[in-house]
Design an enzyme around this catalytic site. Structure first.
Site, mmCIF file in Angstrom:
data_model
loop_
_atom_site.group_PDB
_atom_site.id
_atom_site.type_symbol
_atom_site.label_atom_id
_atom_site.label_comp_id
_atom_site.label_asym_id
_atom_site.label_seq_id
_atom_site.Cartn_x
_atom_site.Cartn_y
_atom_site.Cartn_z
ATOM 1 N N GLU A 97 0.830 -1.195 0.000
ATOM 2 C CA GLU A 97 0.000 0.000 0.000
ATOM 3 C C GLU A 97 0.868 1.249 0.000
ATOM 4 O OE1 GLU A 97 -2.707 -0.263 3.226
ATOM 5 O OE2 GLU A 97 -3.198 -2.338 2.761
ATOM 6 N N CYS A 110 3.137 8.569 1.097
ATOM 7 C CA CYS A 110 3.638 7.717 2.174
ATOM 8 C C CYS A 110 3.965 6.350 1.565
ATOM 9 C CB CYS A 110 2.558 7.620 3.254
ATOM 10 S SG CYS A 110 3.068 6.628 4.657
ATOM 11 N N CYS A 117 5.770 -6.381 8.281
ATOM 12 C CA CYS A 117 6.845 -5.810 9.109
ATOM 13 C C CYS A 117 7.287 -6.859 10.113
ATOM 14 C CB CYS A 117 6.323 -4.577 9.848
ATOM 15 S SG CYS A 117 7.601 -3.674 10.757
ATOM 16 N N CYS A 121 5.172 -3.777 17.086
ATOM 17 C CA CYS A 121 4.649 -2.655 17.875
ATOM 18 C C CYS A 121 3.140 -2.870 18.065
ATOM 19 C CB CYS A 121 4.936 -1.339 17.162
ATOM 20 S SG CYS A 121 6.683 -1.146 16.722
ATOM 21 N N CYS A 124 0.203 -1.043 16.052
ATOM 22 C CA CYS A 124 0.311 -0.907 14.593
ATOM 23 C C CYS A 124 -0.274 -2.131 13.890
ATOM 24 C CB CYS A 124 1.779 -0.730 14.208
ATOM 25 S SG CYS A 124 2.025 -0.566 12.428
ATOM 26 N N CYS A 340 -1.732 6.472 9.668
ATOM 27 C CA CYS A 340 -0.556 5.864 10.295
ATOM 28 C C CYS A 340 -0.954 4.595 11.039
ATOM 29 C CB CYS A 340 0.049 6.798 11.332
ATOM 30 S SG CYS A 340 0.694 8.293 10.667
HETATM 31 N N1 SAH Z 1 8.485 1.428 10.964
HETATM 32 C C1 SAH Z 1 8.623 2.837 10.809
HETATM 33 C C2 SAH Z 1 7.678 3.469 9.790
HETATM 34 C C3 SAH Z 1 6.227 2.994 9.783
HETATM 35 S S1 SAH Z 1 5.103 3.562 10.978
HETATM 36 C C4 SAH Z 1 8.465 3.523 12.147
HETATM 37 O O1 SAH Z 1 8.086 2.875 13.109
HETATM 38 O O2 SAH Z 1 8.762 4.700 12.229
HETATM 39 C C5 SAH Z 1 4.921 5.281 10.777
HETATM 40 C C6 SAH Z 1 4.465 5.980 12.051
HETATM 41 O O3 SAH Z 1 3.132 5.594 12.421
HETATM 42 C C7 SAH Z 1 5.329 5.627 13.260
HETATM 43 O O4 SAH Z 1 5.675 6.797 13.940
HETATM 44 C C8 SAH Z 1 4.416 4.764 14.129
HETATM 45 O O5 SAH Z 1 4.779 4.858 15.473
HETATM 46 C C9 SAH Z 1 3.066 5.350 13.809
HETATM 47 N N2 SAH Z 1 1.948 4.450 14.071
HETATM 48 C C10 SAH Z 1 1.916 3.114 13.958
HETATM 49 N N3 SAH Z 1 0.687 2.647 14.262
HETATM 50 C C11 SAH Z 1 -0.088 3.715 14.556
HETATM 51 C C12 SAH Z 1 -1.456 3.884 14.918
HETATM 52 N N4 SAH Z 1 -2.297 2.844 14.998
HETATM 53 N N5 SAH Z 1 -1.904 5.132 15.150
HETATM 54 C C13 SAH Z 1 -1.083 6.194 15.022
HETATM 55 N N6 SAH Z 1 0.203 6.107 14.657
HETATM 56 C C14 SAH Z 1 0.712 4.878 14.434
#
Ligand code: SAH
Length: 362
Positions: A97, A110, A117, A121, A124, A340
Site C-alpha cells: 500500500e 507515504c 513488518c 509494535c 500498529c 498511520c
Molecule cells: N516502521 C517505521 C515506519 C512505519 S510507521 C516507524 O516505526 O517509524 C509510521 C508511524 O506511524 C510511526 O511513527 C508509528 O509509530 C506510527 N503508528 C503506527 N501505528 C499507529 C497507529 N495505529 N496510530 C497512530 N500512529 C501509528
C-alpha cells in the site's frame, strides 16, 4: 516483436551500472544508458516500444531480452478527506500500500519498504501481518511512479515519507538504491533529499546510513521509559534500548540547518499523561528537533484507544511550554484504513465505509 522463450530482465530492476553493461553488451553508444533510464523514470514508459528515440531495430533487440514490469492491478481507495490509498500487486502476487495525502500546500506520498513488518509494535496494524518480505528497490520506486500516474491536473508530489508498511532501516540496501534513483537529477526523478523523510522505529545502529543519504530522519519514540518502550515496541527494544537510541540520536551528524523529527503515538491512559510529557522534555534536552504527535488511529481489534482532543492539546502544550516545537498530526484517510499504523488490510466491506470511489486502473 516475437514472444520470448526465456525469462526477460525487468529493466526497472537494473542499477545504472547494470544498465550500462547491458548497453555495452549490445555495442551501443554509452549515452543510450541515460536515454533508457530517462524513459523508465522520467517518462514512466511502460513498454520498450514507447522509447521512440531508439531505432526500431534497437527496440526489437532490447525487447528480446528485456521488458518493463511495473506493479499490477492498482486499486485506489479514496477517503472522504481526499486521501487516496493505492493498493499495488507485486510480481509474486503480494500486495502493498502507498498513500497519497493532500494538504493545503503539499501533496505527500507515504511509501512502503516491506510487505508487512518484522516488528511487533502493539499499536500498529502492519505489525500483526508479520514480515512477508523486503521490497526490492524498484518496487519502492514503483510506488512513486504509480502515484504520479494517478495525479490529476495540477497535482504535483511535494514530499515523500517512508512511513508506510515496514521498517525502512531493516531494508536499508533497497531503500538506499531507491533513494539514489529518486534523487538522481540526470536520469532519475530529481527529488531533493530535503523533501524526503525516512522514519524508523529505532534501529539505532543504522541512523548514520540515513545521514549518508542526505534525507530527513524521523524516529518513532512512542515511550519515555525503557519499560514503556519494551511494552509498546518489544521487538525493536530488543535491538536497541531507549538509552542506546537516544545516544545515537545525540551523536547523529545533523546538518546545521536541519533538525531531527520525533514521532509519538498518543495512546489514551498509556503514554499521554503529564508525567509522560515531562519525561519527553527531559529525554529531548539538547537535541535540535521537532515533535510530531500522532493521536492513535484505531483499527478493528486494536487494544488501545485514541485520547480526547483535549488531552492531546494539553500534552502538546506541555511540550511547547518547555520550548519543543510540537505538532499534532492530523489523521488522514482513516475511513480507508490509510492513516498511520493502519496499513495492511483492505477495510472490510470497503464499499460501505464512506468510500467515495473505488477505481481500478493500470
Ligand atoms: N516502521 C517505521 C515506519 C512505519 S510507521 C516507524 O516505526 O517509524 C509510521 C508511524 O506511524 C510511526 O511513527 C508509528 O509509530 C506510527 N503508528 C503506527 N501505528 C499507529 C497507529 N495505529 N496510530 C497512530 N500512529 C501509528
Amino acid at each position: 516483436m516475437t514472444e520470448p522463450s526465456r525469462p526477460q530482465t525487468n529493466l526497472l530492476s537494473l542499477t545504472e551500472a547494470q544498465m550500462a553493461a547491458l548497453v555495452h553488451g549490445f555495442g551501443w553508444p554509452g549515452y543510450r544508458t541515460g536515454q533508457i533510464l530517462r524513459w523508465l523514470y522520467q517518462r514512466r514508459a511502460r513498454t520498450i516500444g514507447q522509447m521512440t528515440d531508439l531505432s526500431q531495430k534497437d527496440r526489437e533487440q532490447l525487447s528480446e531480452i528485456a521488458t518493463i514490469r511495473r506493479t499490477r492491478d492498482c486499486v485506489v481507495l479514496e477517503s472522504a478527506d481526499g486521501t487516496r490509498k493505492l493498493l499495488l500487486t507485486l510480481d509474486d502476487g503480494l500486495r502493498i500500500e502507498t498513500v497519497l495525502i493532500p494538504e493545503e500546500d503539499r501533496l505527500t506520498l507515504c511509501v512502503s519498504t516491506q510487505v508487512g513488518c518484522m516488528l511487533d509494535c502493539g499499536f500498529c496494524l502492519t505489525g500483526t501481518m508479520g514480515l512477508k518480505r523486503n521490497l526490492k528497490a524498484h518496487e519502492i520506486v514503483d510506488q512513486v511512479l504509480t502515484a504520479q500516474d494517478h495525479l490529476t491536473g495540477e497535482e504535483r508530489l511535494t514530499n515523500l515519507v517512508f512511513m508506510g508498511m515496514g521498517e525502512p532501516l531493516a531494508n536499508i540496501e533497497a531503500l538506499s538504491a531507491a533513494i539514489h534513483c529518486l534523487t538522481n537529477k540526470s536520469w532519475g526523478l530529481g527529488w531533493s533529499p530535503r523533501r524526503i523523510t525516512v522514519s524508523t522505529a529505532g534501529l539505532a545502529a543504522r541512523l548514520n546510513d540515513v545521514a549518508a543519504l542526505g534525507v530527513n530522519l524521523a524516529i518513532s519514540l512512542n515511550g519515555t521509559t525503557e519499560e514503556q518502550r519494551r511494552q509498546l515496541m518489544p521487538a525493536v527494544s530488543q535491538i536497541a534500548s531507549l538509552k542506546t537510541l537516544m545516544a545515537a540520536c545525540r551523536r547523529y551528524p545533523l546538518a546545521p540547518t536541519r533538525r531531527l523529527t520525533f514521532e509519538y503515538v498518543l495512546l489514551a491512559g498509556v503514554n499521554d499523561r503529564d508525567e509522560d510529557a515531562r519525561r519527553l522534555v527531559t529525554l529531548l534536552k539538547g537535541i535540535r528537533c521537532k515533535m510530531n504527535l500522532i493521536p492513535f488511529n484505531e483499527f478493528p481489534g486494536s487494544a488501545y484507544r485514541r485520547p480526547t482532543d483535549r488531552n492531546v492539546l494539553s500534552f502538546q502544550r506541555l511540550l511547547t511550554q518547555a520550548g519543543i516545537d510540537a505538532f499534532i498530526r492530523k489523521s488522514r484517510g482513516r475511513d480507508v484504513l490509510g492513516a498511520c499504523g493502519q496499513l495492511g488490510k483492505v477495510p472490510a466491506g470497503a464499499a460501505s465505509v464512506a468510500l467515495t470511489q473505488i477505481e481500478s486502473r493500470c
